[in-house]
Design a protein around this motif. Structure first.
Motif, PDB file in Angstrom:
ATOM      1  N   LEU A 168      60.726  -7.904  28.413  1.00 32.17           N
ATOM      2  CA  LEU A 168      60.165  -6.721  29.074  1.00 32.17           C
ATOM      3  C   LEU A 168      58.688  -6.564  28.751  1.00 32.17           C
ATOM      4  N   LYS A 169      58.338  -6.708  27.490  1.00 34.76           N
ATOM      5  CA  LYS A 169      56.936  -6.583  27.078  1.00 34.76           C
ATOM      6  C   LYS A 169      56.084  -7.679  27.702  1.00 34.76           C
ATOM      7  N   LYS A 170      56.637  -8.894  27.777  1.00 31.40           N
ATOM      8  CA  LYS A 170      55.914 -10.018  28.359  1.00 31.40           C
ATOM      9  C   LYS A 170      55.578  -9.737  29.821  1.00 31.40           C
ATOM     10  N   ARG A 171      56.450  -8.981  30.484  1.00 32.93           N
ATOM     11  CA  ARG A 171      56.238  -8.656  31.897  1.00 32.93           C
ATOM     12  C   ARG A 171      55.470  -7.354  32.099  1.00 32.93           C
ATOM     13  N   GLY A 172      54.955  -6.775  31.003  1.00 34.64           N
ATOM     14  CA  GLY A 172      54.107  -5.596  31.119  1.00 34.64           C
ATOM     15  C   GLY A 172      54.796  -4.251  30.994  1.00 34.64           C
TER      16      GLY A 172
END
Length: 70
Positions: free
Chosen positions: A5-9
């Motif tokens: 999730l964090k990797k996708r912003g």
């Protein structure tokens, strides 16, 4: 999941494990775990944009989560 999730912003917020943790962001109301069911239900009932059918569906889902947590 958090890493992806964090990797996708995404803005990922987590509470203490198994403690009640509710996030309300616009039309999205979410709880971290079954212990958040009552808080999610209160947040849903405080939302004026939902139809009666939507509220009934959500209450059924929350009831099932509470039952599963027992």
């Amino acid at each position: 999941t958090e890493t992806e999730l964090k990797k996708r912003g995404a803005h990922y917020v987590a509470g203490t494990n198994w403690a009640e943790h509710i996030v309300v962001d616009g039309n999205l109301i979410t709880g971290q775990n079954p212990g958040s069911s009552a808080g999610v239900a209160k947040a849903v009932l405080n939302t004026n944009d939902l139809s009666t059918n939507q509220i009934c569906s959500i209450i059924i889902i929350i009831s099932l989560l509470i039952k599963a947590a027992k």
